[in-house]
Write a protein that holds these residues in place. Structure first.
Motif, PDB file in Angstrom:
ATOM      1  N   VAL A 182       0.930  -1.235   0.049  1.00 19.82           N
ATOM      2  CA  VAL A 182      -0.197   0.010  -0.073  1.00 19.82           C
ATOM      3  C   VAL A 182       0.917   1.205  -0.044  1.00 19.82           C
ATOM      4  O   VAL A 182       0.357   2.432  -0.460  1.00 19.82           O
ATOM      5  CB  VAL A 182      -0.965  -0.138   1.352  1.00 19.82           C
ATOM      6  CG1 VAL A 182      -1.741   1.278   1.357  1.00 19.82           C
ATOM      7  CG2 VAL A 182      -1.857  -1.141   1.409  1.00 19.82           C
ATOM      8  N   ASP A 183       1.865   1.293   0.740  1.00 21.50           N
ATOM      9  CA  ASP A 183       2.951   2.407   0.976  1.00 21.50           C
ATOM     10  C   ASP A 183       3.917   2.707  -0.118  1.00 21.50           C
ATOM     11  O   ASP A 183       4.728   3.261   0.173  1.00 21.50           O
ATOM     12  CB  ASP A 183       3.415   2.503   2.228  1.00 21.50           C
ATOM     13  CG  ASP A 183       4.375   1.091   2.360  1.00 21.50           C
ATOM     14  OD1 ASP A 183       4.887   0.970   3.432  1.00 21.50           O
ATOM     15  OD2 ASP A 183       4.173   0.077   1.626  1.00 21.50           O
ATOM     16  N   ARG A 184       3.408   2.425  -1.703  1.00 17.18           N
ATOM     17  CA  ARG A 184       4.475   2.530  -2.613  1.00 17.18           C
ATOM     18  C   ARG A 184       4.498   3.941  -2.848  1.00 17.18           C
ATOM     19  O   ARG A 184       3.428   4.854  -2.697  1.00 17.18           O
ATOM     20  CB  ARG A 184       3.909   1.856  -3.640  1.00 17.18           C
ATOM     21  CG  ARG A 184       3.746   0.539  -3.928  1.00 17.18           C
ATOM     22  CD  ARG A 184       3.411   0.170  -5.145  1.00 17.18           C
ATOM     23  NE  ARG A 184       2.821  -1.362  -5.049  1.00 17.18           N
ATOM     24  CZ  ARG A 184       2.539  -1.880  -6.238  1.00 17.18           C
ATOM     25  NH1 ARG A 184       2.972  -1.442  -7.499  1.00 17.18           N
ATOM     26  NH2 ARG A 184       2.018  -3.019  -6.290  1.00 17.18           N
ATOM     27  N   PRO A 185       5.463   4.749  -3.397  1.00 12.64           N
ATOM     28  CA  PRO A 185       5.538   6.026  -3.808  1.00 12.64           C
ATOM     29  C   PRO A 185       4.376   6.382  -4.832  1.00 12.64           C
ATOM     30  O   PRO A 185       3.591   7.447  -4.669  1.00 12.64           O
ATOM     31  CB  PRO A 185       6.890   6.350  -4.418  1.00 12.64           C
ATOM     32  CG  PRO A 185       7.695   5.263  -3.849  1.00 12.64           C
ATOM     33  CD  PRO A 185       6.497   4.052  -3.688  1.00 12.64           C
ATOM     34  N   MET A 227      -1.155   6.444   3.646  1.00 13.85           N
ATOM     35  CA  MET A 227      -0.471   5.025   2.972  1.00 13.85           C
ATOM     36  C   MET A 227       0.055   4.063   4.008  1.00 13.85           C
ATOM     37  O   MET A 227       0.342   2.935   3.926  1.00 13.85           O
ATOM     38  CB  MET A 227       0.205   5.092   1.889  1.00 13.85           C
ATOM     39  CG  MET A 227      -0.740   5.840   0.779  1.00 13.85           C
ATOM     40  SD  MET A 227      -2.067   4.565  -0.038  1.00 13.85           S
ATOM     41  CE  MET A 227      -3.435   5.280   0.784  1.00 13.85           C
ATOM     42  N   ARG A 228       0.899   4.742   5.079  1.00 13.14           N
ATOM     43  CA  ARG A 228       1.904   3.847   5.710  1.00 13.14           C
ATOM     44  C   ARG A 228       0.857   3.129   6.705  1.00 13.14           C
ATOM     45  O   ARG A 228       0.845   2.158   6.831  1.00 13.14           O
ATOM     46  CB  ARG A 228       2.722   4.985   6.655  1.00 13.14           C
ATOM     47  CG  ARG A 228       3.662   4.254   7.628  1.00 13.14           C
ATOM     48  CD  ARG A 228       4.425   5.232   8.547  1.00 13.14           C
ATOM     49  NE  ARG A 228       3.306   5.537   9.442  1.00 13.14           N
ATOM     50  CZ  ARG A 228       3.011   4.966  10.360  1.00 13.14           C
ATOM     51  NH1 ARG A 228       3.509   3.630  10.651  1.00 13.14           N
ATOM     52  NH2 ARG A 228       2.049   5.505  11.265  1.00 13.14           N
ATOM     53  N   GLN A 229      -0.164   4.009   7.377  1.00 15.72           N
ATOM     54  CA  GLN A 229      -1.239   3.204   7.978  1.00 15.72           C
ATOM     55  C   GLN A 229      -1.772   2.171   7.408  1.00 15.72           C
ATOM     56  O   GLN A 229      -2.322   1.312   7.805  1.00 15.72           O
ATOM     57  CB  GLN A 229      -2.112   4.326   8.656  1.00 15.72           C
ATOM     58  CG  GLN A 229      -1.395   5.439   9.717  1.00 15.72           C
ATOM     59  CD  GLN A 229      -2.560   6.154  10.251  1.00 15.72           C
ATOM     60  OE1 GLN A 229      -3.796   5.911  10.298  1.00 15.72           O
ATOM     61  NE2 GLN A 229      -2.190   7.418  10.804  1.00 15.72           N
ATOM     62  N   GLY A 230      -2.208   2.352   6.176  1.00 21.57           N
ATOM     63  CA  GLY A 230      -2.708   1.541   5.307  1.00 21.57           C
ATOM     64  C   GLY A 230      -2.136   0.228   5.217  1.00 21.57           C
ATOM     65  O   GLY A 230      -2.664  -0.851   5.204  1.00 21.57           O
ATOM     66  N   GLN A 231      -0.929   0.411   4.952  1.00 23.19           N
ATOM     67  CA  GLN A 231      -0.142  -0.783   4.959  1.00 23.19           C
ATOM     68  C   GLN A 231      -0.045  -1.552   6.036  1.00 23.19           C
ATOM     69  O   GLN A 231      -0.338  -2.912   6.075  1.00 23.19           O
ATOM     70  CB  GLN A 231       1.374  -0.418   4.333  1.00 23.19           C
ATOM     71  CG  GLN A 231       2.352  -1.573   4.470  1.00 23.19           C
ATOM     72  CD  GLN A 231       2.129  -2.256   3.180  1.00 23.19           C
ATOM     73  OE1 GLN A 231       1.578  -2.074   2.564  1.00 23.19           O
ATOM     74  NE2 GLN A 231       3.381  -3.337   3.411  1.00 23.19           N
ATOM     75  N   GLN A 232      -0.113  -0.978   7.213  1.00 21.96           N
ATOM     76  CA  GLN A 232      -0.152  -1.506   8.421  1.00 21.96           C
ATOM     77  C   GLN A 232      -1.446  -2.374   8.770  1.00 21.96           C
ATOM     78  O   GLN A 232      -1.663  -3.548   8.826  1.00 21.96           O
ATOM     79  CB  GLN A 232       0.034  -0.772   9.650  1.00 21.96           C
ATOM     80  CG  GLN A 232       1.382   0.116   9.620  1.00 21.96           C
ATOM     81  CD  GLN A 232       2.441  -1.107  10.125  1.00 21.96           C
ATOM     82  OE1 GLN A 232       2.409  -1.696  10.603  1.00 21.96           O
ATOM     83  NE2 GLN A 232       3.654  -0.472   9.290  1.00 21.96           N
ATOM     84  N   GLU A 233      -2.510  -1.716   8.213  1.00 19.63           N
ATOM     85  CA  GLU A 233      -3.852  -2.249   8.487  1.00 19.63           C
ATOM     86  C   GLU A 233      -4.113  -3.387   7.583  1.00 19.63           C
ATOM     87  O   GLU A 233      -4.810  -4.350   8.022  1.00 19.63           O
ATOM     88  CB  GLU A 233      -5.018  -1.243   8.210  1.00 19.63           C
ATOM     89  CG  GLU A 233      -4.872  -0.176   9.500  1.00 19.63           C
ATOM     90  CD  GLU A 233      -6.289   0.608   9.521  1.00 19.63           C
ATOM     91  OE1 GLU A 233      -6.286   1.694   9.822  1.00 19.63           O
ATOM     92  OE2 GLU A 233      -7.290  -0.235   9.319  1.00 19.63           O
ATOM     93  N   VAL A 234      -3.827  -3.209   6.316  1.00 21.57           N
ATOM     94  CA  VAL A 234      -3.755  -4.241   5.413  1.00 21.57           C
ATOM     95  C   VAL A 234      -2.980  -5.622   5.706  1.00 21.57           C
ATOM     96  O   VAL A 234      -3.321  -6.644   5.626  1.00 21.57           O
ATOM     97  CB  VAL A 234      -3.772  -3.975   3.724  1.00 21.57           C
ATOM     98  CG1 VAL A 234      -3.940  -5.185   2.978  1.00 21.57           C
ATOM     99  CG2 VAL A 234      -4.577  -2.688   3.608  1.00 21.57           C
TER     100      VAL A 234
END
Lengths: 475, 310
Positions: free
Chosen positions: A267-270, A457-464
């Motif tokens: 999720v946390d891609r640039p 997106m950083r939080q999204g990566q963690q959540e996913v």
């Protein structure tokens, strides 16, 4: 060849050449005439059976409901064609499939649902039925079904689960009267250096949004505004299709995605951050209530003239762009979902291809299959369009039919076709709704300015990652 | 048990009379049997089934292996669970006391005598009588960003919420939901308290008047103590109901923005109908029930001793 003769050499009998020719040709002609495929004959072994079908309630299906008696008449198969709203058809349909209760023989399924249902093993493939010449019309023409929608929604591991029946898609929607106003055109050209026209790129869409965002008292197309006017309206509510639109109309047009090639969260891609930043930046040109705008509110408010442009589900345009439904009916212009001018990779658009599947618990799969085939049949879809006066084509050939080509909605259909060319179904992820819930909440906060795109997106990566570390079903 | 107006002799008379009742000692139990059976069928059995589900691995609605407390552990380590409990706690701690106070004040006013009370009271009760979906849609229209009846005509004119709508602001959304709940349920409290006030005996008030008690003294020394059992019961019921709030949140915010208005009911709904995590949702239901069981037990004990309630 010697003709038969009597003892004196008189010819006793000479076959008529025409009769001979007919006699040779008839065995070839006879199968074609006596064995022409028809629903009536195909359904003969199943006449008298009853099937229950669950579909979504929109004007398309409500009109289809009026045509269902034609199928019943042809086949003597009784069809209980039930319609429920979007959320109910998902909840109830899934509950029926997963419980194995078998209340429904066929259920409408949206592409995000496929991951869970395939993982649960509750769908019946229809390849054997397609291959059955007695059940499948030779004129079904499966190559005519719109791609890549059909392949991406209905096929998995070389098995097919349904026909593309409803090819929902999003389009770019704008106020044509504003875009064509001479004063607005001159001012836009002076400011941005290119002609004002329906946006072909997301960057143009942003420029138009900025240009048309005006305060009460400002001029708009020569008239003084009595209230604020907004440059764009996007779906912003948590849930609904907000994240789907962000993902497919923005993120993927930046070359991003939320899963890597192994199906793991990415999720946390640039690229994702850049896309979300762009999307969040558009909110400054939208009304204050955009965070509550659902997929229904967007076309509704568009019809009320609150905003200059929107990305909206195209089937709503069929209902809003009519006299009596909107004071701006006839003044809207449509275009395919815009591309990213700064990205040369594959283009993407948000579409929602939907199929009707046969429940694994159905005890009338053949009868159900005939009904699903009939639904997706070209003639049925044409009849639907003629009855409704509009439609959402599921086949390429329908775009050329007079009912579509000669319709006043022809520009909208052209826009649909453009979006459908780039749209794919959602990937096969059983937990996709949970992921959607998480990411929709985060991007909403980006739009509201409560969170940066990078942090979201950083939080999204963690959540996913907390939901799944290998999210997509294996191919 | 409250025995106002009855002497010990009366109670004893009741006990003695049981032995001479037709059917003997089993007769009362026979009379309440249909109710108890109904309660067991519609309440106890479903609850036991939820408890069963909470202890198992339930995948796509299919009950599989025994998971013991794994669902509970997952839930208790999920920040979203604690967030939902916090949202419900804030909701209850603000909404219920306000409804209580406004309801009591309104009941006192009605009890003093209001003109055309028979017409006024039904009108006051309209919010409580409205179906939840109507309430939700009504307030969605009134508070919708940039065009809502209240948000546009009232708030924006005073420069409030011009950049974002009420339901898009995490704090404002929760307070707006609390406001909706107060609007809907204050009339219920008012009517319940009014009924209680109407049933209070007049003799103590006459005696207090003769003794020269002023209205404030009368209220605190007579009205409040006599009404306290009713206040306790109604307050408890309303508290339980407010904690379970679902329909208005579902319609107005869906639990958003983010999870700022996601109550345990909304979270449970999503666990079941969107994520198909039936085991975890069952565990959530059991945990909420357990919390209330403990709370109600303490409340019952305190109310019984201090307020003569129950």
């Amino acid at each position: 060849m010697r003709r038969p003769c009597d003892v004196r050499g008189n010819i006793l009998w000479a076959p008529n050449p025409l009769i001979v020719a007919l006699g040779v040709a008839l065995p070839w002609l006879w199968p074609a005439t006596s064995q022409a495929w028809s629903y009536k004959e195909a359904a003969a072994p199943y006449a008298g059976q009853s099937i229950t079908v669950l579909d979504e309630v929109t004007p398309l299906q409500e009109t289809m409901q009026k045509l269902v008696p034609q199928f019943e008449e042809q086949t003597s198969i009784e069809v209980d064609y039930q319609l429920l709203n979007h959320f109910e058809v998902i909840n109830r349909g899934q509950a029926d499939l997963l419980s194995g209760r078998g209340e429904y023989d066929a259920i409408m399924v949206h592409s995000p649902q496929m991951g869970l249902l395939l993982d649960a093993g509750v769908l019946r493939p229809i390849d054997d039925l397609i291959a059955n010449a007695e059940l499948t019309s030779p004129d079904l023409d499966l190559d005519d079904l719109i791609q890549p929608s059909w392949d991406t929604v209905a096929k998995y591991q070389d098995e097919t689960y349904g026909f593309l029946t409803w090819a929902y898609n999003t389009v770019y929607w704008a106020r044509g009267d504003l875009l064509s106003h001479p004063d607005e055109q001159a001012a836009f050209k002076a400011k941005y250096g290119y002609d004002l026209a329906p946006a072909e790129t997301l960057q143009q869409m942003r420029d138009i949004a900025e240009f048309f965002t005006r305060k009460k008292g400002d001029k708009l197309a020569g008239e003084t505004l009595e209230s604020d006017f907004y440059g764009i309206l996007l779906e912003g509510i948590k849930g609904g299709t907000t994240w789907w639109t962000v993902w497919n109309s923005f993120v993927r047009n930046w070359g991003g995605d939320i899963f890597d090639e192994n199906g793991s969260p990415s999720v946390d891609r640039p690229e994702n951050v850049a896309a979300i930043e762009f999307w969040g930046d558009l909110w400054q040109f939208g009304p204050p209530g955009m965070a509550e705008a659902s997929l229904i509110d967007v076309p509704t408010l568009m019809g009320q003239g609150v905003t200059a442009q929107a990305l909206a589900w195209s089937d709503f345009g069929l209902g809003i762009d009519r006299d009596g439904a909107s004071p701006y009916a006839g003044k809207f212009v449509y275009a395919p979902s815009p591309a990213n001018a700064d990205y040369d990779g594959p283009r993407s658009a948000e579409v929602e291809p939907s199929i009707l599947i046969i429940a694994g618990s159905s005890d009338a799969p053949e009868a159900t299959y005939l009904f699903l085939q009939w639904l997706a049949d070209r003639s049925t879809q044409l009849a639907l369009a003629e009855q409704l006066g509009a439609g959402v084509p599921n086949r390429y050939s329908l775009f050329e039919a007079p009912a579509y080509k000669g319709s006043r909605f022809a520009p909208l259909y052209a826009a649909m076709r453009g979006s459908l060319e780039y749209g794919e179904a959602k990937p096969r992820v059983p937990q996709i709704y949970q992921i959607n819930d998480a990411l929709a909440g985060l991007v909403q906060q980006v739009g509201l300015g409560q969170l940066s795109a990078e942090e979201a997106m950083r939080q999204g990566q963690q959540e996913v990652l907390s939901i799944c570390d290998r999210c997509t079903l294996g191919e | 048990m409250t025995t106002i107006g009855y002497s010990g002799k009366d109670v004893a008379r009741g006990k003695g009379a049981a032995r001479s009742r037709p059917g003997g000692l089993w007769y009362p139990y026979l009379l309440i049997a249909p109710t108890m059976i109904t309660l067991v069928v519609v309440s106890l059995i479903p609850f036991l089934y939820v408890l069963y589900l909470s202890l198992h691995d339930v995948r796509y609605g299919q009950v599989r292996d025994l998971a013991w407390f794994a669902n509970y552990a997952t839930l208790l380590s999920d920040p979203r669970f604690w967030n939902s409990m916090w949202v419900a706690t804030v909701f209850v701690l603000i909404a219920v006391p306000v409804e209580f106070m406004l309801g009591l004040v309104g009941a006192l006013i009605l009890n003093r005598g209001v003109r055309f009370r028979r017409i006024v009271v039904p009108f006051l009760f309209i919010p409580t009588m409205m179906a939840p979906i109507v309430v939700g849609l009504l307030w969605k229209i009134m508070l919708a960003g940039s065009w809502g009846l209240i948000s546009y005509n009232l708030l924006e004119r005073f420069g409030l919420f011009t950049d974002a709508s009420i339901f898009a602001s995490p704090n404002a959304a929760l307070y707006a939901l609390i406001l909706v709940d107060i609007w809907q349920w204050t009339p219920f409290m008012m009517l319940a308290f009014f009924a209680g006030l109407q049933s209070l005996p007049v003799n103590p008030y006459r005696a207090a008047a003769v003794d020269g008690a002023d209205p404030v003294q009368t209220f605190f020394r007579l009205t409040l103590p006599m009404l306290s059992p009713l206040l306790a019961v109604v307050g408890l019921l309303r508290l339980i109901d407010a904690f379970k709030v679902f329909d208005t949140i579902f319609l107005l915010t869906g639990g958003g923005p983010g999870t700022s208005t996601e109550s345990p009911s909304i979270f449970a709904y999503k666990l079941v109908f969107e994520y198909w995590k039936v085991g975890e949702a069952s565990a959530l239901a059991v945990l909420v029930w357990l919390s209330f069981f403990v709370f109600c037990s303490v409340f019952y004990h305190v109310a019984r001793k201090r307020l003569n309630a129950f």
